[in-house]
Design an enzyme around this catalytic site. Structure first.
Site, short mmCIF file in Angstrom:
data_model
loop_
_atom_site.label_atom_id
_atom_site.label_comp_id
_atom_site.label_asym_id
_atom_site.label_seq_id
_atom_site.Cartn_x
_atom_site.Cartn_y
_atom_site.Cartn_z
N VAL A 2 0.81 -1.23 0.00
CA VAL A 2 0.00 0.00 0.00
C VAL A 2 0.84 1.28 0.00
O VAL A 2 0.32 2.36 -0.26
CB VAL A 2 -1.00 0.04 1.19
CG1 VAL A 2 -1.99 -1.10 1.10
CG2 VAL A 2 -0.28 0.05 2.53
N ALA B 57 0.87 8.14 16.38
CA ALA B 57 0.77 9.39 15.61
C ALA B 57 0.15 9.11 14.24
O ALA B 57 -0.74 9.85 13.78
CB ALA B 57 2.16 10.02 15.45
N LYS C 238 -1.77 6.51 13.32
CA LYS C 238 -3.17 6.07 13.43
C LYS C 238 -4.07 7.25 13.85
O LYS C 238 -5.23 7.32 13.43
CB LYS C 238 -3.28 4.94 14.45
CG LYS C 238 -2.64 3.62 13.99
CD LYS C 238 -3.37 3.01 12.82
CE LYS C 238 -2.98 1.55 12.60
NZ LYS C 238 -3.65 0.96 11.42
N TYR D 214 3.59 4.96 15.64
CA TYR D 214 2.38 4.23 15.24
C TYR D 214 1.12 4.98 15.69
O TYR D 214 0.18 5.17 14.92
CB TYR D 214 2.44 2.84 15.87
CG TYR D 214 1.22 1.96 15.70
CD1 TYR D 214 0.99 1.28 14.52
CD2 TYR D 214 0.33 1.78 16.76
CE1 TYR D 214 -0.12 0.44 14.39
CE2 TYR D 214 -0.77 0.95 16.65
CZ TYR D 214 -0.99 0.28 15.46
OH TYR D 214 -2.08 -0.54 15.33
N ASN E 133 -7.01 -1.46 5.93
CA ASN E 133 -6.70 -2.22 7.14
C ASN E 133 -5.20 -2.51 7.30
O ASN E 133 -4.73 -2.71 8.41
CB ASN E 133 -7.49 -3.54 7.08
CG ASN E 133 -6.96 -4.59 8.03
OD1 ASN E 133 -7.24 -4.56 9.23
ND2 ASN E 133 -6.15 -5.52 7.52
P1 NAP Z 1 -1.86 -8.82 10.91
O1 NAP Z 1 -2.43 -10.12 11.34
O2 NAP Z 1 -0.37 -8.66 10.93
O3 NAP Z 1 -2.42 -8.46 9.46
C1 NAP Z 1 -1.96 -7.32 8.78
C2 NAP Z 1 -1.79 -7.67 7.32
O4 NAP Z 1 -1.38 -6.48 6.62
C3 NAP Z 1 -0.66 -8.72 7.09
O5 NAP Z 1 -1.06 -9.67 6.13
C4 NAP Z 1 0.49 -7.85 6.60
O6 NAP Z 1 1.39 -8.55 5.77
C5 NAP Z 1 -0.29 -6.81 5.79
N1 NAP Z 1 0.52 -5.64 5.50
C6 NAP Z 1 1.46 -5.04 6.29
N2 NAP Z 1 2.03 -4.02 5.65
C7 NAP Z 1 1.45 -3.95 4.42
C8 NAP Z 1 1.62 -3.13 3.29
N3 NAP Z 1 2.55 -2.15 3.28
N4 NAP Z 1 0.86 -3.33 2.19
C9 NAP Z 1 -0.07 -4.32 2.17
N5 NAP Z 1 -0.27 -5.15 3.21
C10 NAP Z 1 0.48 -4.97 4.33
O7 NAP Z 1 -2.43 -7.62 11.82
P2 NAP Z 1 -3.88 -7.32 12.46
O8 NAP Z 1 -3.73 -7.42 13.93
O9 NAP Z 1 -4.94 -8.08 11.76
O10 NAP Z 1 -3.99 -5.76 12.13
C11 NAP Z 1 -4.86 -5.23 11.14
C12 NAP Z 1 -4.99 -3.73 11.39
O11 NAP Z 1 -5.56 -3.52 12.69
C13 NAP Z 1 -3.65 -2.99 11.39
O12 NAP Z 1 -3.81 -1.73 10.76
C14 NAP Z 1 -3.35 -2.80 12.86
O13 NAP Z 1 -2.53 -1.69 13.10
C15 NAP Z 1 -4.76 -2.61 13.42
N6 NAP Z 1 -4.87 -2.90 14.84
C16 NAP Z 1 -4.82 -4.17 15.32
C17 NAP Z 1 -4.97 -4.39 16.69
C18 NAP Z 1 -4.96 -5.76 17.30
O14 NAP Z 1 -5.19 -5.89 18.51
N7 NAP Z 1 -4.68 -6.83 16.53
C19 NAP Z 1 -5.15 -3.30 17.57
C20 NAP Z 1 -5.19 -2.02 17.04
C21 NAP Z 1 -5.06 -1.83 15.67
P3 NAP Z 1 2.67 -9.29 6.47
O15 NAP Z 1 2.12 -10.30 7.42
O16 NAP Z 1 3.41 -9.87 5.32
O17 NAP Z 1 3.42 -8.20 7.17
#
Ligand code: NAP
Length: 252
Positions: free
Chosen positions: A63, A156, A158, A154, A89
């Site tokens: 992205v 900042a 978000k 991070y 996401n």
């Molecule tokens: P996740 O399981 O690591 O999934 C994130 C996905 O995004 C992974 O497949 C990752 O690929 C992909 N990704 C990372 N950088 C990318 C890029 N530059 N272009 C395209 N794809 C990319 O994480 P998640 O916990 O589901 O998080 C999803 C979102 O929720 C994120 O924005 C995170 O900051 C937010 N969030 C999550 C939590 C939580 O408790 N889990 C809390 C607050 C916010 P790789 O695996 O190859 O890196």
């Protein structure tokens, strides 16, 4: 099938929260384009969902890469139709004491969590404007509510996503487009499990975090997907510019 015939883009949709959103939108009849980094993960999830009869396409797309985003969205338009649902996401944390963050790391965490959302919105919104209908859901973070130590870059980035969401909602409301953000908190995904394994949830790990969560459980990716689908419904057209927390009562 409320979303039959609607094309959706979900970034970071091959894992965790994004995967649950992909599954939920596809189950409702959407044609979903999943943008993610790893071909193998995309192939595995797309094959699994197609076996269930879902219309899901995978695209390797970073992205942060503007030309790559433009080319991918063009392919989605040709193969699946004009995307009218966009879920930003993809994201990744940077754990570092503030005084140790290099300029390159700072730029990197802004690129993936903020500028990626900017790229997708700029490339996808014109099709929504033409259609007079669109839904954008940006996944931010519950850490924006109160800040978090060692996550300043991070948080900042978000927090800026929250501001971007509110501004786009005002600018594109007259076009029939709603823009909202879900800040998740403590959701059981590969990202959270990696953080737990590195001790970043504190010494008590997941169990301690559950004990401090008012609803006394860890969040599930489906908890976020449920709200995302709700925001994308035609009936949700009066909800825009909102921050809809899904966090079990933490950080509210
Ligand atoms: P996740 O399981 O690591 O999934 C994130 C996905 O995004 C992974 O497949 C990752 O690929 C992909 N990704 C990372 N950088 C990318 C890029 N530059 N272009 C395209 N794809 C990319 O994480 P998640 O916990 O589901 O998080 C999803 C979102 O929720 C994120 O924005 C995170 O900051 C937010 N969030 C999550 C939590 C939580 O408790 N889990 C809390 C607050 C916010 P790789 O695996 O190859 O890196």
């Amino acid at each position: 099938m409320p979303f039959e015939g609607t094309t959706a883009i979900v970034t970071g949709g091959a894992s965790g929260i994004g995967l649950a959103i992909t599954e939920a939108l596809a189950e409702q009849g959407c044609s979903v384009a999943v943008l993610d980094l790893q071909q193998e993960a995309l192939d595995e999830q797309v094959a699994r969902l197609r076996d269930l009869g879902r219309d899901v396409h995978g695209h390797v797309c970073d992205v942060t890469d503007r030309p790559g985003v433009e080319a991918t969205v063009e392919r989605v338009r040709e193969e699946q139709g004009v995307p009218l649902i966009l879920v930003n996401n993809a994201g990744r944390p940077l754990f570092r004491p503030f005084l140790g963050i290099t300029l390159e790391e700072w730029q990197g965490v802004l690129d993936v969590n903020l500028t990626g959302t900017f790229h997708l919105c700029q490339v996808v919104l014109p099709g929504m404007v033409d259609a007079g209908w669109g839904r954008v859901v940006n996944i931010s973070s519950s850490s924006t509510h109160g800040g978090q130590p060692y996550l300043s870059g991070y948080v900042a980035a978000k927090s800026a996503v929250v501001g971007l969401t509110k501004s786009l909602a005002l600018e594109h409301g007259p076009d029939g487009i709603t823009v909202n953000t879900i800040p998740p908190g403590f959701i059981d995904t590969p990202m959270l499990q990696a953080d737990a394994a590195r001790g970043r949830l504190g010494p008590g790990g997941v169990d301690d975090a559950i004990a401090r969560t008012p609803v006394r459980r860890i969040g599930r990716p489906e908890d976020i997907a449920h709200v995302c689908v709700f925001l994308c419904q035609d009936e949700s057209s009066y909800i825009t510019g909102q921050v809809i927390g899904v966090n079990g009562g933490r950080n509210t």
